[in-house]
Design a protein around this motif. Structure first.
Motif, PDB file in Angstrom:
ATOM      1  N   ILE A  87       0.839  -1.203   0.000  1.00  0.00           N
ATOM      2  CA  ILE A  87       0.000   0.000   0.000  1.00  0.00           C
ATOM      3  C   ILE A  87       0.869   1.246   0.000  1.00  0.00           C
ATOM      4  O   ILE A  87       0.627   2.193  -0.755  1.00  0.00           O
ATOM      5  CB  ILE A  87      -0.944   0.015   1.225  1.00  0.00           C
ATOM      6  CG1 ILE A  87      -1.888  -1.180   1.177  1.00  0.00           C
ATOM      7  CG2 ILE A  87      -1.744   1.318   1.272  1.00  0.00           C
ATOM      8  CD1 ILE A  87      -2.823  -1.276   2.360  1.00  0.00           C
ATOM      9  N   LEU A  88       1.905   1.242   0.832  1.00  0.00           N
ATOM     10  CA  LEU A  88       2.818   2.388   0.904  1.00  0.00           C
ATOM     11  C   LEU A  88       3.394   2.707  -0.471  1.00  0.00           C
ATOM     12  O   LEU A  88       3.342   3.843  -0.951  1.00  0.00           O
ATOM     13  CB  LEU A  88       3.941   2.098   1.900  1.00  0.00           C
ATOM     14  CG  LEU A  88       5.094   3.108   1.950  1.00  0.00           C
ATOM     15  CD1 LEU A  88       4.602   4.469   2.404  1.00  0.00           C
ATOM     16  CD2 LEU A  88       6.204   2.622   2.869  1.00  0.00           C
ATOM     17  N   ALA A  89       3.921   1.662  -1.139  1.00  0.00           N
ATOM     18  CA  ALA A  89       4.516   1.861  -2.468  1.00  0.00           C
ATOM     19  C   ALA A  89       3.461   2.346  -3.450  1.00  0.00           C
ATOM     20  O   ALA A  89       3.702   3.271  -4.237  1.00  0.00           O
ATOM     21  CB  ALA A  89       5.139   0.555  -2.963  1.00  0.00           C
ATOM     22  N   GLY A  90       2.278   1.751  -3.362  1.00  0.00           N
ATOM     23  CA  GLY A  90       1.191   2.144  -4.256  1.00  0.00           C
ATOM     24  C   GLY A  90       0.809   3.594  -4.070  1.00  0.00           C
ATOM     25  O   GLY A  90       0.608   4.340  -5.037  1.00  0.00           O
ATOM     26  N   ALA A  91       0.727   4.046  -2.810  1.00  0.00           N
ATOM     27  CA  ALA A  91       0.310   5.416  -2.525  1.00  0.00           C
ATOM     28  C   ALA A  91       1.341   6.408  -3.049  1.00  0.00           C
ATOM     29  O   ALA A  91       0.992   7.448  -3.609  1.00  0.00           O
ATOM     30  CB  ALA A  91       0.098   5.607  -1.032  1.00  0.00           C
ATOM     31  N   LEU A  92       2.630   6.076  -2.875  1.00  0.00           N
ATOM     32  CA  LEU A  92       3.680   6.965  -3.376  1.00  0.00           C
ATOM     33  C   LEU A  92       3.599   7.082  -4.907  1.00  0.00           C
ATOM     34  O   LEU A  92       3.654   8.173  -5.467  1.00  0.00           O
ATOM     35  CB  LEU A  92       5.062   6.452  -2.960  1.00  0.00           C
ATOM     36  CG  LEU A  92       5.381   6.555  -1.471  1.00  0.00           C
ATOM     37  CD1 LEU A  92       6.689   5.846  -1.142  1.00  0.00           C
ATOM     38  CD2 LEU A  92       5.457   8.011  -1.036  1.00  0.00           C
ATOM     39  N   LEU A  93       3.433   5.924  -5.560  1.00  0.00           N
ATOM     40  CA  LEU A  93       3.340   5.908  -7.021  1.00  0.00           C
ATOM     41  C   LEU A  93       2.109   6.679  -7.478  1.00  0.00           C
ATOM     42  O   LEU A  93       2.153   7.444  -8.444  1.00  0.00           O
ATOM     43  CB  LEU A  93       3.281   4.454  -7.513  1.00  0.00           C
ATOM     44  CG  LEU A  93       3.359   4.260  -9.026  1.00  0.00           C
ATOM     45  CD1 LEU A  93       4.684   4.761  -9.561  1.00  0.00           C
ATOM     46  CD2 LEU A  93       3.165   2.787  -9.390  1.00  0.00           C
ATOM     47  N   TYR A  94       1.012   6.495  -6.741  1.00  0.00           N
ATOM     48  CA  TYR A  94      -0.227   7.181  -7.103  1.00  0.00           C
ATOM     49  C   TYR A  94      -0.034   8.693  -7.039  1.00  0.00           C
ATOM     50  O   TYR A  94      -0.455   9.428  -7.923  1.00  0.00           O
ATOM     51  CB  TYR A  94      -1.364   6.752  -6.181  1.00  0.00           C
ATOM     52  CG  TYR A  94      -2.666   7.435  -6.504  1.00  0.00           C
ATOM     53  CD1 TYR A  94      -3.481   6.960  -7.523  1.00  0.00           C
ATOM     54  CD2 TYR A  94      -3.079   8.566  -5.802  1.00  0.00           C
ATOM     55  CE1 TYR A  94      -4.661   7.596  -7.846  1.00  0.00           C
ATOM     56  CE2 TYR A  94      -4.256   9.214  -6.117  1.00  0.00           C
ATOM     57  CZ  TYR A  94      -5.050   8.713  -7.136  1.00  0.00           C
ATOM     58  OH  TYR A  94      -6.210   9.356  -7.456  1.00  0.00           O
ATOM     59  N   GLY A  95       0.616   9.162  -5.974  1.00  0.00           N
ATOM     60  CA  GLY A  95       0.857  10.593  -5.818  1.00  0.00           C
ATOM     61  C   GLY A  95       1.635  11.152  -6.999  1.00  0.00           C
ATOM     62  O   GLY A  95       1.337  12.230  -7.508  1.00  0.00           O
ATOM     63  N   ILE A  96       2.641  10.389  -7.454  1.00  0.00           N
ATOM     64  CA  ILE A  96       3.457  10.838  -8.590  1.00  0.00           C
ATOM     65  C   ILE A  96       2.615  10.897  -9.862  1.00  0.00           C
ATOM     66  O   ILE A  96       2.594  11.904 -10.563  1.00  0.00           O
ATOM     67  CB  ILE A  96       4.658   9.888  -8.789  1.00  0.00           C
ATOM     68  CG1 ILE A  96       5.594   9.973  -7.575  1.00  0.00           C
ATOM     69  CG2 ILE A  96       5.403  10.222 -10.062  1.00  0.00           C
ATOM     70  CD1 ILE A  96       6.694   8.939  -7.578  1.00  0.00           C
TER      71      ILE A  96
END
Lengths: 474, 102
Positions: A201-210
């Protein structure tokens, strides 16, 4: 005296000052004091937490060296960065600080999750479901805000270029739902073997923000930053839930709500909807607008510095329209010099400030005020639009889209409907630009091809310096 | 259904705060002139730095031998401080420019 009650009082003071501060910040006369009051309240709440906080078993906080170390470094670096930053770079600085807040919320979630994992073997998952929901919310919102703010920061200082690929919006939406799905699955049935999904989830959220910020054009960054700002507010409020901490809760929700409204107000100032900013980015209809407009093109007329000096020195009234070009060239001081010089010659000089001129609403006010331009010389769009008809000369300094008549008369234009400064009503329009390159919206400007318009090419600062010298020698 | 109602009853204080704060947040800045959009955004940015309180609590509770929590907590307090201090100072600098000339 019971220290716990004292802590409650310090939080109450914090909450009240935040509300008062926001209220005062929305009025020019009280804004600065409002900011100061909120800062004092924040200091009280922070000091209260450090010295008075007790956990459930009545233990005080420890690790003081670490806390004070981080506070000292953060204060020093934050203070220096905020003091040193150039006026033109303020927007990106705000974005950067916002990202720090988001990262802070995300880190809290990561640490708290680390505390929960060892308990998984013994505790029933339903007992921790509440904490898990707030942890996941804080993690996702905080990380999106952090990653998004970093991209916005990069875009504003020119390090990151616009980037989009077909189907990006659909992919973003799917990603968001997958993240929420995984979080929901963990809340219901977390155990030691699937706890690693937290980091997915953490990785997904960071990628989503980008991916969320990348396709949005640089001109819309203020709106995006404001939106991410309210995101961070909500992330802070999640921390309030987690620790049952009222000052975090009130401060966070307050900023979340006010930030959302502010985002919408900013969109309104550009006459666009938030959805339009987020998905219908300028990039999409850039080519259509450019080709439709080029038909209205033709030849432009150039004017020399000495002719410009002549026109301005013998005008009754000159209106200066500042834009991003002025900010980039750092030409506000020499611009003020020109204004004073013309003033001495009996020419009335005022500035026409479009609400979204520059890269942020209010950008031009801040910039010109830095050069000591008097506040009452800065006229807002509604005041100044009637004035153009009786004005001899308009000098446009690096503004483009905010004076583009296409916003009024070309329904096919991407900026159609945006209120503009109606400079074409003036007798003469002199446009200072570095080149014929289109402005941030990426569209041609028919104004430049009108017979009463003359182009004065060059860097705003250099041109103004020459202009000042010319007028002095007249 | 029963559990949702129970949740609302158990957390009614917080739910009231959230609802009232949403209205207050909207009401309080409702009539801001566009000139102040940027400073207001910056000021609000500093206020959500209140998240630092959570970071301080996390940091202060971390066990001395849990180095991962200590390092992450240290980072959280540091970033939170940057948000708070930088946010307020930048806002002040913006607003300093607004003062009228005498």
């Amino acid at each position: 005296m019971d220290f716990n009650n004292l802590l409650t009082l310090s939080y109450l003071i914090g909450s009240i000052t935040f509300i008062l501060g926001l209220k005062m910040l929305s009025n020019p006369a009280t804004a600065r004091k409002g900011n100061l009051i909120a800062a004092v309240g924040m200091a009280v709440a922070i000091a209260g937490t450090i010295f008075l906080y007790k956990d459930g078993e009545g233990n005080s906080l420890h690790n003081y060296p670490w806390i004070f170390g981080a506070l000292a470094i953060g204060t020093l670096v934050g203070f220096m960065a905020a003091k040193k930053v150039k006026m033109t770079a303020m927007p990106e600085m705000v974005s950067l600080f916002n990202g720090m807040g988001g990262a802070c919320a995300g880190l809290i979630s990561i640490i708290e999750f680390g505390h929960i994992v060892p308990k998984l073997a013994t505790e029933d998952s339903s007992a921790i479901a509440g904490s898990l929901i707030t942890i996941f919310l804080g993690l996702i919102i905080g990380s999106v805000s952090f990653a998004g703010s970093m991209i916005a920061w990069g875009k504003l200082n020119g390090k990151v270029k616009d980037f989009s690929f077909p189907g990006q919006q659909i992919m973003n939406t799917i990603m968001l739902f997958v993240m929420i799905g995984i979080a929901g699955y963990l809340v219901v049935g977390i155990n030691e073997s699937n706890a690693y999904l937290f980091y997915v989830i953490l990785a997904g959220a960071l990628l989503y923000g980008i991916l969320f910020v990348l396709p949005i054009g640089g001109a819309d960054m203020p709106v995006v930053i404001s939106l991410l700002n309210s995101f961070t507010g909500v992330a802070a409020a999640c921390g309030g839930f987690l620790y049952d901490n009222k000052v975090m809760l009130t401060g966070g929700i307050l900023v979340g709500a006010a930030g959302t409204l502010l985002t919408i107000l900013m969109c309104k100032a550009m006459n666009r909807s938030l959805l339009n900013v987020l998905i219908g980015s300028f990039g999409g209809n850039k080519t259509a607008g450019a080709t439709a407009e080029s038909g209205a093109g033709g030849a432009t007329k150039e004017i020399s510095v000495s002719d410009t000096a002549m026109v301005m020195a013998y005008a009754n009234r000159v209106i200066i329209v500042p834009g991003y070009g002025l900010a980039v060239a750092q030409a506000q001081h020499v611009c003020h010099e020109l204004e004073k010089l013309l003033d001495e010659k009996g020419v009335e000089v005022v500035y026409a400030i479009h609400p979204v001129a520059g890269r942020m609403p209010g950008h031009m006010n801040v910039l010109l005020a830095e050069a000591d331009v008097s506040y009452d010389k800065l006229l807002e769009m509604e005041q100044v639009n009637d004035l153009f008809k009786t004005t001899d000369a308009v000098l446009i300094l690096g503004a483009n889209d905010v004076v583009n008549p296409a916003a009024k008369n070309d329904p096919a234009s991407p900026i159609y409907g945006m209120p503009i400064l109606e400079v074409e009503h003036a007798k003469t329009v002199i446009v200072n630009k570095r080149s014929m390159k289109p402005g941030y919206a990426g569209i041609e400007n028919a104004l430049f091809f009108q017979p009463k318009t003359s182009m004065l090419f060059g860097d705003a600062k250099g041109v103004l310096q020459q202009l000042v010298a010319e007028i002095k020698s007249l | 259904m029963e559990s949702i109602l129970q949740f609302i009853t158990n957390n009614q204080q917080i739910i009231y705060i959230v609802v009232l704060m949403i209205f207050l947040g909207i009401e309080v800045i409702g009539r801001v002139p566009s000139v102040l959009h940027t400073p207001l955004m910056s000021g609000a940015n500093a206020i959500h730095g209140v998240v630092i309180i959570g970071a301080i609590i996390v940091m202060g509770k971390a066990e001395g031998e849990n180095y991962l929590a200590l390092i992450l907590g240290f980072l959280a307090v540091l970033l939170g401080t940057l948000n708070v201090v930088g946010g307020f100072v930048v806002t002040d600098r913006m607003l300093e420019m607004f003062k009228k000339k005498k």
